[in-house]
Design a protein around this motif. Sequence first.
Motif, PDB file in Angstrom:
ATOM      1  N   SER A  15      55.347  23.043  17.335  1.00 15.91           N
ATOM      2  CA  SER A  15      54.429  22.424  16.379  1.00 15.91           C
ATOM      3  C   SER A  15      54.182  23.398  15.240  1.00 15.91           C
ATOM      4  O   SER A  15      54.517  24.584  15.321  1.00 15.91           O
ATOM      5  CB  SER A  15      53.099  22.078  17.054  1.00 15.91           C
ATOM      6  OG  SER A  15      52.440  23.271  17.462  1.00 15.91           O
ATOM      7  N   TYR A  16      53.581  22.922  14.164  1.00 14.87           N
ATOM      8  CA  TYR A  16      53.239  23.811  13.047  1.00 14.87           C
ATOM      9  C   TYR A  16      52.370  24.965  13.538  1.00 14.87           C
ATOM     10  O   TYR A  16      52.568  26.125  13.158  1.00 14.87           O
ATOM     11  CB  TYR A  16      52.476  23.047  11.956  1.00 14.87           C
ATOM     12  CG  TYR A  16      53.275  21.981  11.231  1.00 14.87           C
ATOM     13  CD1 TYR A  16      54.659  22.024  11.167  1.00 14.87           C
ATOM     14  CD2 TYR A  16      52.630  20.928  10.589  1.00 14.87           C
ATOM     15  CE1 TYR A  16      55.383  21.059  10.491  1.00 14.87           C
ATOM     16  CE2 TYR A  16      53.337  19.939   9.904  1.00 14.87           C
ATOM     17  CZ  TYR A  16      54.716  20.012   9.856  1.00 14.87           C
ATOM     18  OH  TYR A  16      55.424  19.056   9.184  1.00 14.87           O
ATOM     19  N   GLY A  17      51.379  24.639  14.372  1.00 15.70           N
ATOM     20  CA  GLY A  17      50.460  25.659  14.859  1.00 15.70           C
ATOM     21  C   GLY A  17      51.151  26.697  15.722  1.00 15.70           C
ATOM     22  O   GLY A  17      50.866  27.890  15.624  1.00 15.70           O
ATOM     23  N   VAL A  18      52.059  26.256  16.583  1.00 12.82           N
ATOM     24  CA  VAL A  18      52.779  27.179  17.449  1.00 12.82           C
ATOM     25  C   VAL A  18      53.652  28.112  16.616  1.00 12.82           C
ATOM     26  O   VAL A  18      53.697  29.324  16.852  1.00 12.82           O
ATOM     27  CB  VAL A  18      53.626  26.422  18.483  1.00 12.82           C
ATOM     28  CG1 VAL A  18      54.631  27.347  19.161  1.00 12.82           C
ATOM     29  CG2 VAL A  18      52.718  25.793  19.537  1.00 12.82           C
ATOM     30  N   VAL A  19      54.342  27.562  15.625  1.00 12.58           N
ATOM     31  CA  VAL A  19      55.176  28.402  14.753  1.00 12.58           C
ATOM     32  C   VAL A  19      54.320  29.458  14.058  1.00 12.58           C
ATOM     33  O   VAL A  19      54.672  30.641  14.015  1.00 12.58           O
ATOM     34  CB  VAL A  19      55.935  27.550  13.715  1.00 12.58           C
ATOM     35  CG1 VAL A  19      56.602  28.434  12.665  1.00 12.58           C
ATOM     36  CG2 VAL A  19      56.978  26.678  14.404  1.00 12.58           C
ATOM     37  N   ASP A  20      53.175  29.049  13.543  1.00 14.31           N
ATOM     38  CA  ASP A  20      52.286  30.002  12.876  1.00 14.31           C
ATOM     39  C   ASP A  20      51.849  31.109  13.828  1.00 14.31           C
ATOM     40  O   ASP A  20      51.820  32.295  13.457  1.00 14.31           O
ATOM     41  CB  ASP A  20      51.050  29.293  12.318  1.00 14.31           C
ATOM     42  CG  ASP A  20      51.339  28.516  11.037  1.00 14.31           C
ATOM     43  OD1 ASP A  20      52.348  28.834  10.371  1.00 14.31           O
ATOM     44  OD2 ASP A  20      50.561  27.603  10.719  1.00 14.31           O
ATOM     45  N   ARG A  21      51.504  30.749  15.072  1.00  7.90           N
ATOM     46  CA  ARG A  21      51.033  31.756  16.022  1.00  7.90           C
ATOM     47  C   ARG A  21      52.166  32.695  16.443  1.00  7.90           C
ATOM     48  O   ARG A  21      51.946  33.894  16.643  1.00  7.90           O
ATOM     49  CB  ARG A  21      50.384  31.079  17.226  1.00  7.90           C
ATOM     50  CG  ARG A  21      48.996  30.511  16.887  1.00  7.90           C
ATOM     51  CD  ARG A  21      48.270  30.024  18.115  1.00  7.90           C
ATOM     52  NE  ARG A  21      48.757  28.733  18.573  1.00  7.90           N
ATOM     53  CZ  ARG A  21      48.344  27.562  18.093  1.00  7.90           C
ATOM     54  NH1 ARG A  21      47.457  27.518  17.108  1.00  7.90           N
ATOM     55  NH2 ARG A  21      48.810  26.433  18.585  1.00  7.90           N
ATOM     56  N   VAL A  22      53.365  32.158  16.590  1.00  3.60           N
ATOM     57  CA  VAL A  22      54.506  33.016  16.908  1.00  3.60           C
ATOM     58  C   VAL A  22      54.737  34.010  15.776  1.00  3.60           C
ATOM     59  O   VAL A  22      54.916  35.214  16.001  1.00  3.60           O
ATOM     60  CB  VAL A  22      55.781  32.176  17.145  1.00  3.60           C
ATOM     61  CG1 VAL A  22      57.026  33.070  17.169  1.00  3.60           C
ATOM     62  CG2 VAL A  22      55.669  31.409  18.458  1.00  3.60           C
ATOM     63  N   MET A  23      54.716  33.511  14.545  1.00  3.05           N
ATOM     64  CA  MET A  23      54.943  34.397  13.400  1.00  3.05           C
ATOM     65  C   MET A  23      53.822  35.438  13.269  1.00  3.05           C
ATOM     66  O   MET A  23      54.071  36.602  12.942  1.00  3.05           O
ATOM     67  CB  MET A  23      55.064  33.584  12.114  1.00  3.05           C
ATOM     68  CG  MET A  23      56.213  32.580  12.111  1.00  3.05           C
ATOM     69  SD  MET A  23      57.813  33.340  12.482  1.00  3.05           S
ATOM     70  CE  MET A  23      58.829  31.876  12.753  1.00  3.05           C
ATOM     71  N   ASP A  24      52.587  35.029  13.534  1.00  2.00           N
ATOM     72  CA  ASP A  24      51.466  35.974  13.506  1.00  2.00           C
ATOM     73  C   ASP A  24      51.666  37.077  14.546  1.00  2.00           C
ATOM     74  O   ASP A  24      51.424  38.259  14.274  1.00  2.00           O
ATOM     75  CB  ASP A  24      50.144  35.252  13.803  1.00  2.00           C
ATOM     76  CG  ASP A  24      49.625  34.420  12.633  1.00  2.00           C
ATOM     77  OD1 ASP A  24      50.119  34.627  11.504  1.00  2.00           O
ATOM     78  OD2 ASP A  24      48.751  33.580  12.850  1.00  2.00           O
ATOM     79  N   ALA A  25      52.092  36.682  15.740  1.00  2.00           N
ATOM     80  CA  ALA A  25      52.281  37.653  16.811  1.00  2.00           C
ATOM     81  C   ALA A  25      53.394  38.631  16.480  1.00  2.00           C
ATOM     82  O   ALA A  25      53.252  39.850  16.666  1.00  2.00           O
ATOM     83  CB  ALA A  25      52.584  36.932  18.121  1.00  2.00           C
ATOM     84  N   LEU A  26      54.504  38.124  15.982  1.00  2.00           N
ATOM     85  CA  LEU A  26      55.622  38.990  15.613  1.00  2.00           C
ATOM     86  C   LEU A  26      55.210  39.955  14.501  1.00  2.00           C
ATOM     87  O   LEU A  26      55.538  41.148  14.544  1.00  2.00           O
ATOM     88  CB  LEU A  26      56.822  38.158  15.176  1.00  2.00           C
ATOM     89  CG  LEU A  26      57.468  37.272  16.253  1.00  2.00           C
ATOM     90  CD1 LEU A  26      58.574  36.420  15.636  1.00  2.00           C
ATOM     91  CD2 LEU A  26      58.019  38.110  17.406  1.00  2.00           C
ATOM     92  N   ALA A  27      54.505  39.434  13.504  1.00  2.00           N
ATOM     93  CA  ALA A  27      54.054  40.284  12.392  1.00  2.00           C
ATOM     94  C   ALA A  27      53.077  41.352  12.883  1.00  2.00           C
ATOM     95  O   ALA A  27      53.103  42.498  12.414  1.00  2.00           O
ATOM     96  CB  ALA A  27      53.408  39.434  11.311  1.00  2.00           C
ATOM     97  N   GLY A  28      52.207  40.994  13.812  1.00  2.00           N
ATOM     98  CA  GLY A  28      51.259  41.955  14.357  1.00  2.00           C
ATOM     99  C   GLY A  28      51.965  43.093  15.074  1.00  2.00           C
ATOM    100  O   GLY A  28      51.628  44.272  14.881  1.00  2.00           O
ATOM    101  N   PHE A  29      52.952  42.767  15.895  1.00  2.00           N
ATOM    102  CA  PHE A  29      53.708  43.802  16.580  1.00  2.00           C
ATOM    103  C   PHE A  29      54.533  44.630  15.603  1.00  2.00           C
ATOM    104  O   PHE A  29      54.750  45.821  15.813  1.00  2.00           O
ATOM    105  CB  PHE A  29      54.624  43.179  17.635  1.00  2.00           C
ATOM    106  CG  PHE A  29      53.908  42.751  18.889  1.00  2.00           C
ATOM    107  CD1 PHE A  29      53.016  43.608  19.526  1.00  2.00           C
ATOM    108  CD2 PHE A  29      54.140  41.498  19.453  1.00  2.00           C
ATOM    109  CE1 PHE A  29      52.353  43.215  20.693  1.00  2.00           C
ATOM    110  CE2 PHE A  29      53.492  41.106  20.613  1.00  2.00           C
ATOM    111  CZ  PHE A  29      52.597  41.964  21.236  1.00  2.00           C
ATOM    112  N   ASP A  30      54.998  43.999  14.544  1.00  2.00           N
ATOM    113  CA  ASP A  30      55.786  44.725  13.548  1.00  2.00           C
ATOM    114  C   ASP A  30      54.949  45.805  12.876  1.00  2.00           C
ATOM    115  O   ASP A  30      55.468  46.852  12.478  1.00  2.00           O
ATOM    116  CB  ASP A  30      56.332  43.745  12.501  1.00  2.00           C
ATOM    117  CG  ASP A  30      57.509  44.298  11.730  1.00  2.00           C
ATOM    118  OD1 ASP A  30      58.299  45.079  12.304  1.00  2.00           O
ATOM    119  OD2 ASP A  30      57.667  43.948  10.545  1.00  2.00           O
TER     120      ASP A  30
END
Length: 269
Positions: free
Chosen positions: A41-56
């Motif tokens: 979903s749009y929300g899931v994609v956003d949360r995945v991208m947020d998580a990846l960016a946070g770890f980055d």
Amino acid sequence: MVPSTDAVAGAEQSAEEVVVSRDGAVGVVRLNRPKALNALSYGVVDRVMDALAGFDRDPAVGCLLLAGSRRAFAAGADIKELESETLQDMVLKRPMVAWDRIRRVAKPIVGSVNGFALGAGCELAMSCDILVAGEDAVFAQPEINLGVIPGAGGTQRLTRAVGKAVAMDMILTGRRMGAAEALQRGLVSRVVPAEAAFDEALKLAREIAAMPAIAALLAKEGVARAPEMDLDTALEYERKLFYIIFGTEDQKEGMKAFREKRPAAFRGR
């Protein structure tokens, strides 16, 4: 695994859909919508991208691991969300722009794929730098059966991974590719028993996370940029990346350790 201390926006509120954790120097992001086969979903994609960016951004993390569940990596986009969208909605919301965020992640991303990686799920998998697939993994871009085409990089990444002929075949017919063929075509890096996929991917991510951090970032950048440039330009770009590494402490330590016949103690500097 120990939960990440890096506050990732939205992850705690939607832990049932995207689970974010830390395993030593590996940042782990897992899709967890079992009833929807991890539909994106749009929300899931956003949360995945947020998580990846946070770890980055986290200096304690050297490699990222993106995984689904045992039954499915991700079976596609959330069709319930997309069905009612209009041309105006797409132009104004520009939902696919969110996918560009994974391209800006500097650290290596290992993907662990079990079961279905279809449509947007296949596109998300192909956004990873290295893919470890279970023997049960199935890849496809079946959007044409829904009257649309891939919109999150499928026509581009699949073509770069497997070549024009196979990409045309898959995208124009929606046919599925099993793990063995995906390995043969170069879509995935490794195929392992289905039950071992996540553990093998985590083992690989730990290995990469232990490498000198700046060298790993620059190596990823060099490989990622290669298809965008002609050979002469690409070789010159690689040389510049190579020269930059000689300004790092890890380069000095790595070569000194080699000369002294001992394991290197990399510090990420």
